[in-house]
Scaffold this motif. Structure first.
Motif, short mmCIF file in Angstrom:
data_model
loop_
_atom_site.label_atom_id
_atom_site.label_comp_id
_atom_site.label_asym_id
_atom_site.label_seq_id
_atom_site.Cartn_x
_atom_site.Cartn_y
_atom_site.Cartn_z
N ALA A 140 1.73 -34.71 -0.25
CA ALA A 140 0.93 -35.59 0.61
C ALA A 140 0.27 -36.72 -0.15
N THR A 141 -0.21 -36.46 -1.35
CA THR A 141 -0.89 -37.52 -2.11
C THR A 141 -0.14 -37.83 -3.41
N THR A 142 1.17 -37.59 -3.39
CA THR A 142 1.95 -37.95 -4.56
C THR A 142 2.27 -39.44 -4.51
N PHE A 143 1.44 -40.21 -5.20
CA PHE A 143 1.66 -41.65 -5.24
C PHE A 143 2.70 -41.95 -6.30
N LEU A 144 3.15 -43.20 -6.33
CA LEU A 144 4.21 -43.58 -7.25
C LEU A 144 3.93 -43.16 -8.69
N SER A 145 2.69 -43.39 -9.13
CA SER A 145 2.36 -43.11 -10.52
C SER A 145 2.46 -41.60 -10.80
N ILE A 146 2.01 -40.82 -9.83
CA ILE A 146 2.05 -39.37 -10.02
C ILE A 146 3.50 -38.88 -10.04
N ASP A 147 4.28 -39.44 -9.10
CA ASP A 147 5.68 -39.07 -9.03
C ASP A 147 6.41 -39.43 -10.32
N LEU A 148 6.06 -40.60 -10.84
CA LEU A 148 6.67 -41.08 -12.07
C LEU A 148 6.43 -40.11 -13.21
N VAL A 149 5.20 -39.65 -13.32
CA VAL A 149 4.87 -38.73 -14.40
C VAL A 149 5.58 -37.40 -14.20
N LYS A 150 5.70 -36.99 -12.92
CA LYS A 150 6.42 -35.74 -12.64
C LYS A 150 7.86 -35.82 -13.14
N ILE A 151 8.49 -36.97 -12.83
CA ILE A 151 9.89 -37.13 -13.24
C ILE A 151 10.01 -37.22 -14.75
N ALA A 152 9.13 -38.01 -15.34
CA ALA A 152 9.23 -38.27 -16.77
C ALA A 152 8.86 -37.05 -17.60
N LEU A 153 7.71 -36.46 -17.29
CA LEU A 153 7.22 -35.38 -18.14
C LEU A 153 7.54 -34.00 -17.58
N GLY A 154 7.50 -33.88 -16.22
CA GLY A 154 7.78 -32.59 -15.61
C GLY A 154 9.26 -32.23 -15.73
N GLN A 155 10.11 -33.21 -15.37
CA GLN A 155 11.55 -32.90 -15.40
C GLN A 155 12.24 -33.49 -16.62
N PHE A 156 11.50 -34.29 -17.36
CA PHE A 156 12.02 -34.95 -18.54
C PHE A 156 13.27 -35.78 -18.26
N ASP A 157 13.30 -36.43 -17.05
CA ASP A 157 14.39 -37.35 -16.73
C ASP A 157 13.99 -38.75 -17.19
N LEU A 158 14.14 -39.00 -18.47
CA LEU A 158 13.64 -40.26 -19.02
C LEU A 158 14.31 -41.48 -18.40
N GLY A 159 15.60 -41.43 -18.17
CA GLY A 159 16.33 -42.56 -17.61
C GLY A 159 15.83 -42.91 -16.23
N LYS A 160 15.74 -41.89 -15.33
CA LYS A 160 15.25 -42.13 -13.97
C LYS A 160 13.83 -42.68 -14.02
N ALA A 161 13.01 -42.04 -14.85
CA ALA A 161 11.62 -42.46 -14.91
C ALA A 161 11.51 -43.89 -15.41
N PHE A 173 11.59 -41.78 -4.07
CA PHE A 173 10.94 -43.00 -4.50
C PHE A 173 10.34 -43.77 -3.33
N PHE A 174 11.15 -43.93 -2.23
CA PHE A 174 10.62 -44.69 -1.11
C PHE A 174 9.48 -43.97 -0.43
N ASP A 175 9.55 -42.65 -0.34
CA ASP A 175 8.42 -41.89 0.22
C ASP A 175 7.15 -42.21 -0.55
N ALA A 176 7.26 -42.12 -1.89
CA ALA A 176 6.08 -42.35 -2.72
C ALA A 176 5.61 -43.80 -2.60
N LEU A 177 6.58 -44.71 -2.50
CA LEU A 177 6.22 -46.13 -2.40
C LEU A 177 5.42 -46.40 -1.13
N TRP A 178 5.93 -45.91 0.02
CA TRP A 178 5.19 -46.14 1.28
C TRP A 178 3.81 -45.49 1.22
N ARG A 179 3.76 -44.31 0.65
CA ARG A 179 2.50 -43.60 0.52
C ARG A 179 1.50 -44.46 -0.28
#
Lengths: 295, 352, 359
Positions: free
Chosen positions: A243-264, A67-73
């Protein structure tokens, strides 16, 4: 100053209130609900309390680190975009003609990128910057500069930033232009009489008079760039690597890619709060400094 | 400081067929106080912009102290200007505003500081030097605009473009008299553009009256009042303006409609064109004897009263003398020494 | 048709913006609100229009209470300082617009517009667009639109302020005729004392959010109820001198003594007020000579305004004829006690001398 004369006017607001309730409040409540639960699929949910939030805000955990990596990015991306787009936008607005046929022509040209849908912008740049068939990519490589946004992080960043600048600088230009047009001629004449250089005119007249529109421009550009998703997703898909995984992209990865609804869900709430806080602080400080100046 | 001269000056805006400024020659003496007076669209602002260099005339030359400046841009003319709406630099203090023209010209800080304080003293701004300029009232802002002109010791002329438009009546008096005092202390050429005759007359040593792009009379306030060269001047100066009655002239007598014969202060040769008899309301009073008139209305101005009457069906403004009751059968007495005859709008020269 | 304000007041954030106002407004003659910028003229106009709701007091139209009624349901028209017209409509359509909104018949509209255009001398311009007209004609169009509604109450907020001086004079002469011919109640806000006198109706003087006096214009001018009113209603500014009333005499701060203009003046501190045209640079019978120094002189052509410093006070004298004394020159100014207004320590008018009322 005075009270509204007719309280029945509130009835007119009802449809909007209902709409907002359905479109915003209810989805938000769903997200809040997910963020305090864990799920293993099959529609089974378990209470998890503030677990996700603790994990998210602790950089030593897997999720927190990510999360923090994506946030700084994302913050870096927003900062670069603002640093380029705002001065560039002001610069372009200053060079636009003030009257004549050129006004309409340049305004239409400037507005064009704003009218293109996000995913189309992404597609255009994906092709435009390709090293094999893209005009830009091929040309740069032809000059002997190694450029491949699919392989080197720097090239990916340059591409994503260039795309955002191309897409959105016009917005800053249009806002600044509106601010500049509102300055009465007498100010310019007075400055001429006072022997002011163009730089002095900019500092003493144009910049102060643009302060309000610049506030709006910076706010809009910050929010948009901080929440950017479609264009980098289309061009780089968040890569190379992360390298260009911004917060929004990361969020979608977690939510839809890994289906971790709670984390997302927890992540999107924190994400949302960051945007709100930054905007509120920015808006509050600029408007306060403006109103102080007026009094 | 400069003597400003216009040689065959005229201006035609591109795409327009009528001159905004008709050809003229004129000289404004160094350190004089001039006013350009006329209604909207009379060309006074065009002339002002030509002096300041914001507009380049289509014909003729502008000379500052004999030097041709026609082609020089504003910033190289050493003129200062005060605009209709106060222009101050919002983010700066009063001091920084006043120092701005000096800073732009690279004047050393110590000299600039002394100069700014001197000018602030002249304008009564000393106490507010460190306040932000944008928070001040319109009258103080106009003083700052003026101050930015005064700080430069090389300034050739200060131009005023209707500077009191947004100022309340009480402050107008204060600002106007201060301006006048200032002109005594700082002998610089001042040019004041306005449509308000009171402002023009009280400010200027010489008033330039303009109408439809033409200078119709240049003169002292007294001259414009006593001997208007044109019916336009008679009407425009004075409140109410000069009464004008169609007439015929026979030697030293005027014959008004209705056959009334009026003695004139001088004899006139045979005049051609449309003839009018002009007299100011100040010199026409309701009285027991004189021309029969019908009273329409009395205007009470507090310190004097104006009688609006009709003379043979024509509107006429006269003075109702102090203490006089409104007469039942009003008559009009004209001061014969103050009568003028106009032929086609221009003052006719008489003999004796 | 009358409009009555009964203790109308407005406060914002616990601070009084407008102190309670009680006025009875009549049709036929204008009701002028006179005061400097920020005195509360526009606030009062907005309350009368119903654009703002008063925090106290009541408003009656024709004896019926209308406080709190929305402006759209009241019979009100307004004219602003800026010439507000519809730029794309002809002058005719501009004037007709409120009638079209009201859904009047075509013949009726035509008749009323023609009538208003005749009154305001706009007949030749009915087919033109507002921007092709002069400022005066544009403002006349806006006034015609306000008249054509035949609103019970017509409010004008400095309608002539943006016009050329001569045009202003012309309209000032025309407006009283309009006011007399129409049945509406007119309220007219201005900053200029001369305008208030010329329009010749009633005047309410405003100072710092307070109506200080309401009455016939000439009457208020000659007998201002207090110092604030006299200041608002003097152009050039009122000449003032602090003084003490002692045993039938007025002693100025400079030590000069003049006989009290009327008998029975209360003892103690007071302020003498005298207008520029009541002072003289020539000896007057019964006047007291005061030494003065010339600051600057302004010549209007037939008269001169001579600005003086009289014992440290800034005074203006309106002198007949052309005078150009040098700045710094010593002169004598003659102060006739019979031309003075005397205000008590509380600012109320204590005495009007006989000649102070002279025109």
């Amino acid at each position: 100053m005075a009270k509204p004369l007719d309280n029945r006017a509130w009835f007119l607001v009802l449809p909007v209130v209902a709409l907002v309730a359905f479109s915003a409040l209810i989805p938000v409540m769903t997200v809040v609900n997910y963020s305090v639960q864990d799920s293993f699929g099959n529609n089974e949910f378990f209470w998890n309390g503030t677990g996700w939030f603790k994990e998210l805000l602790d950089p030593s955990t897997d999720l927190g680190g990510r999360f923090f990596d994506a946030l700084w990015r994302t913050l870096l991306f927003s900062a670069i975009c603002l640093l380029i787009e705002v001065p560039l936008g002001i610069g372009v607005a200053l060079t636009l003609p003030r009257r004549g046929w050129g006004v309409a022509a340049s305004l239409v040209l400037l507005a064009l990128p704003l009218l293109i849908p996000w995913n189309v912008v992404g597609t255009i740049w994906q092709v435009f910057a390709r090293r094999d068939i893209g005009l830009l990519g091929a040309a740069v490589n032809g000059l002997g500069i190694e450029y491949n946004y699919a392989q080197t992080p720097l090239a990916a960043w340059v591409t994503v930033v260039a795309m955002d600048v191309w897409h959105w600088t016009s917005l800053v230009v249009l806002l600044c232009y509106a601010g500049l047009r509102a300055i009465p001629d007498a100010y310019y004449q007075a400055a001429k009489v006072d022997g002011a250089s163009s730089w002095a005119v900019f500092r003493a007249i144009q910049l102060p008079k643009m302060q309000r529109v610049l506030t709006i421009a910076i706010l809009l550009r910050f929010m948009d760039s901080f929440m950017i998703y479609t264009e980098p997703f289309v061009v780089t898909g968040g890569g190379p690597g992360n390298a260009t995984t911004f917060l929004s992209i990361d969020l979608v990865k977690i939510a839809l890619g890994q289906f971790d609804l709670g984390k997302a869900a927890a992540m999107s709430i924190v994400y949302n709060l960051i945007v709100l806080t930054v905007c509120w602080v920015f808006f509050a400080t600029t408007t306060r400094s403006q109103s102080e100046a007026v009094q | 400081m400069a003597r400003i001269a216009f040689e065959h000056l005229a201006h035609l805006y591109p795409g327009s067929s009528a001159h905004a400024l008709k050809p003229m020659d004129m000289v404004w003496e160094d350190a004089g106080a001039y006013a350009l007076l006329g209604p909207s669209g009379c060309g006074k602002t065009t002339l002002l912009n030509i002096v300041s260099g914001l507009l380049r005339p289509s014909e003729g030359r502008v000379l500052f102290d004999g030097r041709d400046v026609t082609a020089l841009p504003t910033e190289r003319r050493n003129v200062a200007q005060v605009f209709q709406f106060p222009v101050v630099y919002d983010t700066m203090t009063v001091r920084e505003n006043l120092a701005f023209p000096l800073r732009n010209r690279g004047v050393p800080a110590a000299a600039a500081r002394a100069r700014v304080e001197h000018v602030a003293g002249l304008l009564g701004l000393s106490a507010m030097l460190d306040r932000r300029a944008r928070n001040l009232g319109a009258d103080d802002k106009q003083k700052i605009s003026l101050g930015r002109g005064l700080v430069r010791d090389d300034v050739a002329a200060i131009l005023f473009d209707e500077p009191l438009t947004v100022i309340d009546p009480h402050l107008k008096w204060e600002l106007r008299s201060r301006l006048k005092e200032l002109h005594r202390q700082v002998p610089v050429t001042m040019i004041y553009v306005t449509h308000d005759q009171t402002e023009a007359l009280t400010f200027a040593d010489r008033v330039v009256v303009m109408s439809e792009g033409e200078v119709v009379q240049v003169g002292t306030p007294e001259a414009l009042f006593d001997r208007p060269a044109h019916t336009f001047v008679g009407h425009f100066i004075g409140s109410p303006g000069m009464n004008l009655l169609p007439c015929a002239v026979e030697g030293d007598a005027a014959i008004l409609p209705g056959g009334h014969r009026i003695g004139l202060p001088r004899a006139y040769p045979r005049l051609s064109g449309r003839l009018e008899l002009g007299i100011r309301p100040e010199f026409a009073a309701l009285a027991r004897d004189g021309l029969p008139v019908t009273l329409r209305r009395i205007e009470d101005l507090g310190r004097r009263r104006i009688a609006r009457v009709e003379l043979e069906g024509m509107p006429f403004a006269a003075t109702l003398p102090e203490g006089m009751a409104v007469p039942a059968e009003p008559r009009l007495a004209l001061d014969p020494a103050r009568l003028h005859v106009y032929a086609d709008g221009r003052l006719a020269a008489g003999e004796g | 048709m009358t409009v009555r304000a009964d203790g109308l007041a407005l406060s914002a954030g616990g601070q009084a913006v407008l102190h309670p106002v009680t006025l009875e407004l009549q049709p036929g003659l204008p009701n002028v609100l006179l005061g400097p910028t920020g005195a509360g003229k526009t606030t009062l106009l907005r309350l009368l229009a119903g654009l703002d709701r008063p925090s106290a007091g009541r408003l009656f139209a024709e004896g019926r209470e209308v406080t709190g009624q929305p402006v759209r349901r009241r019979s009100v028209a307004m004219v602003y300082q800026q010439f507000i017209n519809y730029p794309t409509l002809s002058v005719f359509e501009n004037i007709a617009s409120p009638l079209r909104v009201a859904g009047l018949k075509r013949v009726e509209i035509e008749g009323r517009v023609k009538e208003a255009a005749r009154l305001l001398r706009l007949e030749p311009y009915l087919a033109r667009r507002p921007l092709e007209l002069s400022g005066g004609q544009q403002q006349r169009t806006a006034i015609a639109r306000a008249l054509v509604k035949r609103a019970a109450l017509v409010l004008m907020d400095e309608p002539l302020a943006n016009l050329d001086y001569k045009l202003r004079e012309e309209l000032r002469e025309e407006l009283p005729k309009l006011f007399a011919e129409s049945g509406s109640v007119f309220v007219y806000a201005t900053t200029e004392p001369a305008e208030a006198l010329l329009l010749g109706g009633s005047v309410a003087t405003l100072s710092e959010g307070r109506v200080t006096q309401f009455g016939q214009a000439g009457e208020v001018f000659r007998r201002p109820a207090d110092l604030a009113t006299a200041r608002v209603f003097s152009d050039p500014p009122l000449n003032e001198a602090p003084a003490r009333s002692e045993g039938g005499r007025l002693v100025l701060a400079s030590g000069a003594v003049l006989p009290a203009p009327v008998a029975g003046l209360p003892e103690g501190d007071c302020t003498i007020g005298i207008r520029a045209h009541q002072l003289s640079l020539e000896p007057l019978p019964g006047a007291v000579a005061l030494p003065a120094e010339v600051r600057v002189a302004e010549v209007t052509g037939s008269e001169s305004y001579v600005h003086l410093s009289v014992g440290g006070l800034d005074w203006v004298v309106l002198a007949p004829g052309v005078r150009r004394p040098e700045p710094g020159q010593a002169v004598t100014v003659w102060l006739d006690p019979q031309r003075c207004l005397v205000f008590g320590a509380d600012g109320r008018l204590a005495a009007v001398a006989a000649l102070a009322e002279a025109a």
